[in-house]
Design a protein around this motif. Structure first.
Motif, PDB file in Angstrom:
ATOM      1  N   TYR A 100       0.775  -1.203   0.079  1.00 52.46           N
ATOM      2  CA  TYR A 100       0.060   0.017   0.033  1.00 52.46           C
ATOM      3  C   TYR A 100       0.783   1.187  -0.019  1.00 52.46           C
ATOM      4  CZ  TYR A 100      -4.093  -2.875   0.668  1.00 52.46           C
ATOM      5  OH  TYR A 100      -5.197  -3.663   0.509  1.00 52.46           O
ATOM      6  N   ARG A 101       1.911   1.105   0.917  1.00 50.73           N
ATOM      7  CA  ARG A 101       2.858   2.402   0.584  1.00 50.73           C
ATOM      8  C   ARG A 101       3.576   2.711  -0.688  1.00 50.73           C
ATOM      9  NH1 ARG A 101       5.865   1.572   6.536  1.00 50.73           N
ATOM     10  NH2 ARG A 101       4.148   2.398   7.974  1.00 50.73           N
ATOM     11  N   LEU A 102       3.843   1.531  -1.262  1.00 54.07           N
ATOM     12  CA  LEU A 102       4.689   1.599  -2.638  1.00 54.07           C
ATOM     13  C   LEU A 102       3.704   2.053  -3.565  1.00 54.07           C
ATOM     14  CD1 LEU A 102       6.993  -1.507  -2.896  1.00 54.07           C
ATOM     15  CD2 LEU A 102       7.610   0.939  -2.898  1.00 54.07           C
ATOM     16  N   PHE A 103       2.380   1.365  -3.627  1.00 53.96           N
ATOM     17  CA  PHE A 103       1.318   1.931  -4.381  1.00 53.96           C
ATOM     18  C   PHE A 103       0.825   3.418  -4.256  1.00 53.96           C
ATOM     19  CE2 PHE A 103      -3.273   2.485  -5.454  1.00 53.96           C
ATOM     20  CZ  PHE A 103      -3.383   2.090  -6.606  1.00 53.96           C
ATOM     21  N   THR A 104       0.676   3.849  -3.190  1.00 54.23           N
ATOM     22  CA  THR A 104       0.629   5.279  -2.757  1.00 54.23           C
ATOM     23  C   THR A 104       1.557   6.143  -3.080  1.00 54.23           C
ATOM     24  OG1 THR A 104      -0.710   4.654  -0.716  1.00 54.23           O
ATOM     25  CG2 THR A 104      -0.302   7.015  -1.006  1.00 54.23           C
ATOM     26  N   PHE A 105       2.767   5.764  -3.141  1.00 54.81           N
ATOM     27  CA  PHE A 105       4.046   6.403  -3.408  1.00 54.81           C
ATOM     28  C   PHE A 105       3.856   6.578  -5.049  1.00 54.81           C
ATOM     29  CE2 PHE A 105       8.473   6.211  -5.285  1.00 54.81           C
ATOM     30  CZ  PHE A 105       8.742   7.800  -4.770  1.00 54.81           C
ATOM     31  N   TYR A 106       3.829   5.588  -5.682  1.00 53.31           N
ATOM     32  CA  TYR A 106       3.872   5.506  -7.202  1.00 53.31           C
ATOM     33  C   TYR A 106       2.795   6.318  -7.851  1.00 53.31           C
ATOM     34  CZ  TYR A 106       7.943   2.590  -7.509  1.00 53.31           C
ATOM     35  OH  TYR A 106       9.223   2.239  -7.231  1.00 53.31           O
ATOM     36  N   PHE A 107       1.510   6.215  -7.272  1.00 50.70           N
ATOM     37  CA  PHE A 107       0.187   6.869  -7.533  1.00 50.70           C
ATOM     38  C   PHE A 107       0.591   8.391  -7.504  1.00 50.70           C
ATOM     39  CE2 PHE A 107      -3.696   8.839  -6.820  1.00 50.70           C
ATOM     40  CZ  PHE A 107      -4.341   8.479  -7.981  1.00 50.70           C
ATOM     41  N   LEU A 108       0.970   8.697  -6.068  1.00 48.89           N
ATOM     42  CA  LEU A 108       1.244  10.299  -6.349  1.00 48.89           C
ATOM     43  C   LEU A 108       2.313  10.689  -7.301  1.00 48.89           C
ATOM     44  CD1 LEU A 108       1.109  10.387  -2.264  1.00 48.89           C
ATOM     45  CD2 LEU A 108      -0.586  11.380  -3.855  1.00 48.89           C
TER      46      LEU A 108
END
Length: 91
Positions: free
Chosen positions: A19-27
């Motif tokens: 979730y952290r990586l997904f959020t980071f790459y999404f942002l």
């Protein structure tokens, strides 16, 4: 008390990492997209030659010129009315 197994902790931390990586790459993607799609406003006066008296931007040139030539002032001063049918729909 429940026994804490390393497998349970590992599963939760992998999920959190995902979730952290997904959020980071999404942002990151959203930020890069916003930067690449934006452009500073353009001052159209910079594209017009200095000796231009009138700058006209329209979606239908024939209709605009027809409206200008149908005025009473133009009719009184003009010898004949020009035909703008070839310019209808031209931008």
């Amino acid at each position: 008390m429940q026994k804490i197994l390393p497998q349970n902790l590992k599963g939760k931390s992998e999920k959190e990492n995902f979730y952290r990586l997904f959020t980071f790459y999404f942002l990151l993607f959203t930020f890069a997209f916003c930067l690449s799609c934006s452009s500073p406003p353009t001052d159209l006066r910079t594209f017009v030659p200095a000796d231009t008296l009138v700058y006209l931007e329209t979606s239908d040139l024939g209709k605009t010129l027809g409206t200008l030539t149908e005025s009473k002032a133009f009719q009184e001063t003009a010898k004949k009315t020009p035909d703008f049918s070839a310019l209808k729909g031209m931008q």
